[in-house]
Scaffold this motif. Structure first.
Motif, PDB file in Angstrom:
ATOM      1  N   ASN A  34       0.827  -1.212   0.000  1.00  0.00           N
ATOM      2  CA  ASN A  34       0.000   0.000   0.000  1.00  0.00           C
ATOM      3  C   ASN A  34       0.860   1.261   0.000  1.00  0.00           C
ATOM      4  O   ASN A  34       0.550   2.242  -0.693  1.00  0.00           O
ATOM      5  CB  ASN A  34      -0.922   0.001   1.226  1.00  0.00           C
ATOM      6  CG  ASN A  34      -1.993  -1.067   1.156  1.00  0.00           C
ATOM      7  OD1 ASN A  34      -2.378  -1.501   0.067  1.00  0.00           O
ATOM      8  ND2 ASN A  34      -2.487  -1.501   2.308  1.00  0.00           N
ATOM      9  N   ILE A  35       1.935   1.208   0.770  1.00  0.00           N
ATOM     10  CA  ILE A  35       2.851   2.352   0.806  1.00  0.00           C
ATOM     11  C   ILE A  35       3.514   2.543  -0.552  1.00  0.00           C
ATOM     12  O   ILE A  35       3.685   3.670  -1.034  1.00  0.00           O
ATOM     13  CB  ILE A  35       3.920   2.164   1.910  1.00  0.00           C
ATOM     14  CG1 ILE A  35       3.261   2.198   3.285  1.00  0.00           C
ATOM     15  CG2 ILE A  35       4.995   3.235   1.806  1.00  0.00           C
ATOM     16  CD1 ILE A  35       4.212   1.874   4.429  1.00  0.00           C
ATOM     17  N   ALA A  36       3.887   1.415  -1.172  1.00  0.00           N
ATOM     18  CA  ALA A  36       4.516   1.467  -2.493  1.00  0.00           C
ATOM     19  C   ALA A  36       3.591   2.129  -3.513  1.00  0.00           C
ATOM     20  O   ALA A  36       4.032   2.948  -4.335  1.00  0.00           O
ATOM     21  CB  ALA A  36       4.899   0.064  -2.952  1.00  0.00           C
ATOM     22  N   GLU A  37       2.315   1.804  -3.478  1.00  0.00           N
ATOM     23  CA  GLU A  37       1.341   2.412  -4.393  1.00  0.00           C
ATOM     24  C   GLU A  37       1.261   3.919  -4.178  1.00  0.00           C
ATOM     25  O   GLU A  37       1.191   4.699  -5.131  1.00  0.00           O
ATOM     26  CB  GLU A  37      -0.044   1.779  -4.175  1.00  0.00           C
ATOM     27  CG  GLU A  37      -0.179   0.348  -4.661  1.00  0.00           C
ATOM     28  CD  GLU A  37      -0.230   0.247  -6.185  1.00  0.00           C
ATOM     29  OE1 GLU A  37      -0.336   1.303  -6.857  1.00  0.00           O
ATOM     30  OE2 GLU A  37      -0.139  -0.881  -6.692  1.00  0.00           O
TER      31      GLU A  37
ATOM     32  N   ASP B  58       9.273  -4.656  -7.793  1.00  0.00           N
ATOM     33  CA  ASP B  58      10.492  -5.446  -7.976  1.00  0.00           C
ATOM     34  C   ASP B  58      11.699  -4.563  -7.668  1.00  0.00           C
ATOM     35  O   ASP B  58      11.575  -3.368  -7.371  1.00  0.00           O
ATOM     36  CB  ASP B  58      10.569  -6.028  -9.387  1.00  0.00           C
ATOM     37  CG  ASP B  58      10.528  -4.957 -10.476  1.00  0.00           C
ATOM     38  OD1 ASP B  58      10.737  -3.763 -10.146  1.00  0.00           O
ATOM     39  OD2 ASP B  58      10.283  -5.296 -11.645  1.00  0.00           O
ATOM     40  N   LEU B  59      12.894  -5.171  -7.761  1.00  0.00           N
ATOM     41  CA  LEU B  59      14.111  -4.445  -7.403  1.00  0.00           C
ATOM     42  C   LEU B  59      14.393  -3.265  -8.326  1.00  0.00           C
ATOM     43  O   LEU B  59      14.914  -2.237  -7.885  1.00  0.00           O
ATOM     44  CB  LEU B  59      15.306  -5.409  -7.402  1.00  0.00           C
ATOM     45  CG  LEU B  59      15.339  -6.424  -6.250  1.00  0.00           C
ATOM     46  CD1 LEU B  59      16.498  -7.404  -6.427  1.00  0.00           C
ATOM     47  CD2 LEU B  59      15.453  -5.713  -4.903  1.00  0.00           C
ATOM     48  N   SER B  60      14.060  -3.375  -9.596  1.00  0.00           N
ATOM     49  CA  SER B  60      14.311  -2.275 -10.534  1.00  0.00           C
ATOM     50  C   SER B  60      13.456  -1.059 -10.171  1.00  0.00           C
ATOM     51  O   SER B  60      13.912   0.087 -10.259  1.00  0.00           O
ATOM     52  CB  SER B  60      14.046  -2.720 -11.982  1.00  0.00           C
ATOM     53  OG  SER B  60      12.680  -3.034 -12.168  1.00  0.00           O
ATOM     54  N   TRP B  61      12.216  -1.329  -9.755  1.00  0.00           N
ATOM     55  CA  TRP B  61      11.340  -0.221  -9.343  1.00  0.00           C
ATOM     56  C   TRP B  61      11.884   0.436  -8.079  1.00  0.00           C
ATOM     57  O   TRP B  61      11.951   1.666  -7.981  1.00  0.00           O
ATOM     58  CB  TRP B  61       9.918  -0.737  -9.088  1.00  0.00           C
ATOM     59  CG  TRP B  61       8.956   0.359  -8.677  1.00  0.00           C
ATOM     60  CD1 TRP B  61       8.270   1.202  -9.499  1.00  0.00           C
ATOM     61  CD2 TRP B  61       8.602   0.733  -7.334  1.00  0.00           C
ATOM     62  NE1 TRP B  61       7.505   2.076  -8.759  1.00  0.00           N
ATOM     63  CE2 TRP B  61       7.697   1.809  -7.430  1.00  0.00           C
ATOM     64  CE3 TRP B  61       8.961   0.254  -6.065  1.00  0.00           C
ATOM     65  CZ2 TRP B  61       7.140   2.425  -6.305  1.00  0.00           C
ATOM     66  CZ3 TRP B  61       8.420   0.866  -4.948  1.00  0.00           C
ATOM     67  CH2 TRP B  61       7.517   1.936  -5.076  1.00  0.00           C
ATOM     68  N   ILE B  62      12.302  -0.386  -7.128  1.00  0.00           N
ATOM     69  CA  ILE B  62      12.831   0.152  -5.871  1.00  0.00           C
ATOM     70  C   ILE B  62      14.098   0.973  -6.114  1.00  0.00           C
ATOM     71  O   ILE B  62      14.263   2.071  -5.554  1.00  0.00           O
ATOM     72  CB  ILE B  62      13.115  -0.984  -4.865  1.00  0.00           C
ATOM     73  CG1 ILE B  62      11.795  -1.587  -4.388  1.00  0.00           C
ATOM     74  CG2 ILE B  62      13.919  -0.463  -3.673  1.00  0.00           C
ATOM     75  CD1 ILE B  62      11.958  -2.784  -3.462  1.00  0.00           C
ATOM     76  N   ASN B  63      14.994   0.476  -6.955  1.00  0.00           N
ATOM     77  CA  ASN B  63      16.240   1.199  -7.232  1.00  0.00           C
ATOM     78  C   ASN B  63      15.975   2.556  -7.882  1.00  0.00           C
ATOM     79  O   ASN B  63      16.639   3.550  -7.559  1.00  0.00           O
ATOM     80  CB  ASN B  63      17.159   0.360  -8.119  1.00  0.00           C
ATOM     81  CG  ASN B  63      17.757  -0.821  -7.368  1.00  0.00           C
ATOM     82  OD1 ASN B  63      17.923  -0.760  -6.143  1.00  0.00           O
ATOM     83  ND2 ASN B  63      18.066  -1.896  -8.079  1.00  0.00           N
TER      84      ASN B  63
ATOM     85  N   GLU C  62       2.843  -4.185 -13.704  1.00  0.00           N
ATOM     86  CA  GLU C  62       1.699  -5.056 -13.423  1.00  0.00           C
ATOM     87  C   GLU C  62       2.113  -6.278 -12.603  1.00  0.00           C
ATOM     88  O   GLU C  62       1.331  -6.824 -11.817  1.00  0.00           O
ATOM     89  CB  GLU C  62       1.050  -5.525 -14.731  1.00  0.00           C
ATOM     90  CG  GLU C  62       0.314  -4.412 -15.469  1.00  0.00           C
ATOM     91  CD  GLU C  62      -0.429  -4.932 -16.690  1.00  0.00           C
ATOM     92  OE1 GLU C  62      -0.478  -6.174 -16.854  1.00  0.00           O
ATOM     93  OE2 GLU C  62      -0.949  -4.113 -17.460  1.00  0.00           O
ATOM     94  N   SER C  63       3.353  -6.691 -12.767  1.00  0.00           N
ATOM     95  CA  SER C  63       3.852  -7.855 -12.022  1.00  0.00           C
ATOM     96  C   SER C  63       4.122  -7.526 -10.559  1.00  0.00           C
ATOM     97  O   SER C  63       4.378  -8.429  -9.751  1.00  0.00           O
ATOM     98  CB  SER C  63       5.135  -8.382 -12.681  1.00  0.00           C
ATOM     99  OG  SER C  63       6.114  -7.356 -12.763  1.00  0.00           O
ATOM    100  N   GLY C  64       4.073  -6.240 -10.217  1.00  0.00           N
ATOM    101  CA  GLY C  64       4.255  -5.838  -8.828  1.00  0.00           C
ATOM    102  C   GLY C  64       5.609  -5.197  -8.555  1.00  0.00           C
ATOM    103  O   GLY C  64       6.433  -5.001  -9.459  1.00  0.00           O
TER     104      GLY C  64
END
Length: 264
Positions: free
Chosen positions: A97-100, A116-121, A112-114
Motif C-alpha cells: 500500500n505504501i509502495a502504491e 520489484d528491485l528495478s522499481w525500488i532502485n 503489473e507484475s508488482g
C-alpha cells in the motif's frame, strides 16, 4: 634693513610651516576619523545584511528539515522492501500500500507484475535528501530574499509555475499567449514541499538525481556544502539562463558558507 627683512621672512616662513603642519595634522586626524566612521558604517551594514540573511535562512530551515525527515522515512520503507525481495520474500500488504502511494506521489508506476528491485532502485534515486544549502540558496535567489511579490502574496519562494486558471498569481510580465501562473501556497511549508517533489520526480532534473546517487556511492560522507555545490550542476533546466544560473547558485552557496556551518 636687509637683515631685518630677512628675519621677517624667516619668521613668516616658520609660522607658515607651523600652520601648515597643524593643518596637515588636523587633516590627517579628520581622515583617520572618517575612515573609522566609514569602517563602522560598513560593519553595521554587513551586520544588518547578515542578520537579514540569517532570518531568511532560519525561516525556511524548519520546513526543509520536515521534508528531509519525511524523505528519510520513505527511504527506510523502500530499503525494508528491498531487504525482503533480496531474501526472496514478498513484501507485506502494508508495504504494498505504501509502495502504491509512493508510486503515485513520485510519478513512477509499478509494473503489473508488482514491486520489484528495478522499481525500488529507481525510487531510491527519486526519494532522496536535498541539502539545505542548495534549497536555501535557490530560495534566496528566486524570491529576492523573500521580498518578491510571489513570496509575499503566495508563499512561493522557488518561482514554481502552475497551469490551471486561478491556481496562483498571474505574472505582470507574462508573454502574450502564455497561460501559466506563479503557484500560490498556503504556507512556506507547502512551497518547500512542492520544491522537493518537483526536483525529486521531474524529468528535467534527472541529472541532479544521478549526481546525487553517484555522490552517495563515491563520497557518502560529503559535507552539505559539497553536496549542494555538486547537485547544483543538475539544475541546468531550472532557469532559461542555464549555466549562468547554475554558477550563480553555486556562488551563493560559497559566499554564504558561514551560515551553513552555523545553521545547517
Amino acid at each position: 634693513m636687509m637683515i631685518k627683512r630677512n628675519n621677517s621672512i624667516i619668521k613668516f616662513s616658520l609660522l607658515g610651516l607651523l600652520v601648515a603642519g597643524l593643518s596637515a595634522c588636523d587633516l590627517a586626524e579628520k581622515s583617520s576619523e572618517k575612515k573609522e566612521v566609514d569602517s563602522q558604517l560598513e560593519m553595521a551594514v554587513m551586520s544588518d545584511v547578515d542578520t537579514k540573511k540569517s532570518d531568511f535562512f532560519n525561516s525556511l530551515l524548519p520546513a526543509i528539515d520536515i521534508e528531509n525527515q519525511r524523505v528519510e522515512k520513505e527511504r527506510s520503507t523502500l530499503f525494508s522492501m528491498k531487504a525482503r525481495l533480496d531474501a526472496n520474500k514478498t513484501i507485506t500488504t502494508q508495504q504494498s500500500n505504501i509502495a502504491e502511494s509512493l508510486a503515485n506521489n513520485y510519478k513512477f508506476d509499478i509494473k503489473e507484475s508488482g514491486v520489484d528491485l528495478s522499481w525500488i532502485n529507481e525510487m531510491l534515486s527519486r526519494v532522496d535528501l536535498i541539502p539545505a544549502p542548495l534549497i536555501l540558496s535557490q530560495g534566496a535567489n528566486e524570491s529576492a530574499w523573500g521580498t518578491s511579490r510571489f513570496a509575499k502574496e503566495g508563499n512561493n519562494f522557488f518561482g514554481q509555475w502552475c497551469y490551471s486558471k486561478g491556481c496562483g498569481i498571474i505574472p505582470a510580465a507574462r508573454n502574450e499567449g502564455s497561460t501559466h501562473e506563479v503557484a500560490s501556497f498556503e504556507s512556506p511549508q507547502q512551497s518547500v514541499h512542492a520544491y522537493f517533489m518537483n526536483v525529486n520526480r521531474n524529468k528535467a532534473y534527472s541529472e541532479l538525481r544521478q549526481i546525487r546517487k553517484q555522490l552517495r556511492t563515491e563520497d557518502p560522507d560529503a559535507s552539505e556544502t559539497r553536496r549542494a555545490n555538486d547537485l547544483a550542476n543538475g539544475l541546468m533546466r531550472y532557469s532559461e539562463r542555464g549555466h549562468e544560473y547554475v554558477s550563480e547558485i553555486q556562488a551563493m552557496i560559497r559566499h554564504n558558507k558561514k551560515f551553513w556551518s552555523n545553521n545547517v
